[in-house]
Design a protein around this motif. Structure first.
Motif, PDB file in Angstrom:
ATOM      1  N   CYS A  18       7.774  -4.020  -0.658  1.00  0.00           N
ATOM      2  CA  CYS A  18       7.820  -2.667  -1.211  1.00  0.00           C
ATOM      3  C   CYS A  18       8.015  -2.732  -2.731  1.00  0.00           C
ATOM      4  N   LEU A 142      13.376   1.921   4.417  1.00  0.00           N
ATOM      5  CA  LEU A 142      12.262   1.389   5.198  1.00  0.00           C
ATOM      6  C   LEU A 142      12.694   1.092   6.625  1.00  0.00           C
ATOM      7  N   ARG A 144      10.941  -0.642  10.343  1.00  0.00           N
ATOM      8  CA  ARG A 144       9.822  -1.389  10.909  1.00  0.00           C
ATOM      9  C   ARG A 144      10.191  -1.760  12.339  1.00  0.00           C
ATOM     10  N   ASN A 168       7.330   1.351   8.065  1.00  0.00           N
ATOM     11  CA  ASN A 168       6.447   0.277   7.615  1.00  0.00           C
ATOM     12  C   ASN A 168       5.903  -0.518   8.803  1.00  0.00           C
ATOM     13  N   LYS A 172      -0.218  -3.738   4.647  1.00  0.00           N
ATOM     14  CA  LYS A 172       0.283  -3.685   3.282  1.00  0.00           C
ATOM     15  C   LYS A 172      -0.383  -2.537   2.511  1.00  0.00           C
ATOM     16  N   LEU A 175       1.231   0.688   3.542  1.00  0.00           N
ATOM     17  CA  LEU A 175       2.535   0.821   2.891  1.00  0.00           C
ATOM     18  C   LEU A 175       2.357   1.265   1.446  1.00  0.00           C
TER      19      LEU A 175
END
Length: 184
Positions: A18, A142, A144, A168, A172, A175
């Motif tokens: 990030c 975040l 995940r 997330n 990528k 994100l």
């Protein structure tokens, strides 16, 4: 006024990624960590070169450090130094204070500071309060799938309505798209 983005999330949720993506999105980004002094201490204790330390700090966090004379993994060593030495000896806000002093001392006009390891509510609150007269601070949390704080000393951090929550679970590129929101 400084612009600071703090990132919170469980291990493996993509905090460092990030930070890297934010440096692609925004101009003049500098990434800092509350844990930089902790890393310096561990590197000196283990007498490691930068490349070796970077490996164990990132990819090899759960590998044994026996060949370096330590009975712990890097993750265990860092937690032990933080929770058993630094915080009891200097106070639990020590890492936030060190980071705040570093940011104020080294800030350059127009740069955005990204703190990629905001892992404790009290630490974030102290950091934010210390810099409230100098900075706008936003928090990104975040998540995940499969990433939790179980077995880790860090925790969920929130800044109420100033928190941007990002799941997330994608690529990528996805994100990066999620991070492209107006933060300030």
């Amino acid at each position: 006024m400084m612009k600071i983005i703090c990132i919170n999330g469980a291990p493996g949720s993509g905090k460092d990624t990030c930070g890297e993506l934010l440096s692609e999105i925004y101009d003049n980004v500098r990434i800092v960590k509350f844990a930089h002094p902790l890393d310096d201490i561990a590197k000196r204790l283990l007498n490691m070169r930068d490349g070796d330390f970077d490996y164990y700090r990132n990819q090899g966090k759960e590998e044994s450090l026996l060949k370096w004379g330590c009975k712990l993994t890097m993750r265990q060593l860092l937690i032990k130094i933080s929770e058993s030495l630094i915080k009891p000896s200097f106070g639990r806000e020590w890492f936030a204070e060190q980071c705040a002093m570093y940011v104020v001392r080294t800030y350059q006009e127009g740069e955005t500071i990204v703190v990629t390891d905001s892992g404790f509510q009290y630490e974030f609150n102290w950091f934010k309060n210390r810099l409230k007269d100098f900075a706008q601070i936003r928090l990104i949390h975040l998540t995940r799938k499969g990433c939790t704080f179980d077995g880790d000393s860090r925790q969920v951090v929130s800044d109420g309505e100033n928190t941007v929550y990002i799941n997330n679970d994608g690529t990528k590129e996805e994100l990066k798209s999620l991070l492209s929101v107006e933060l300030f």
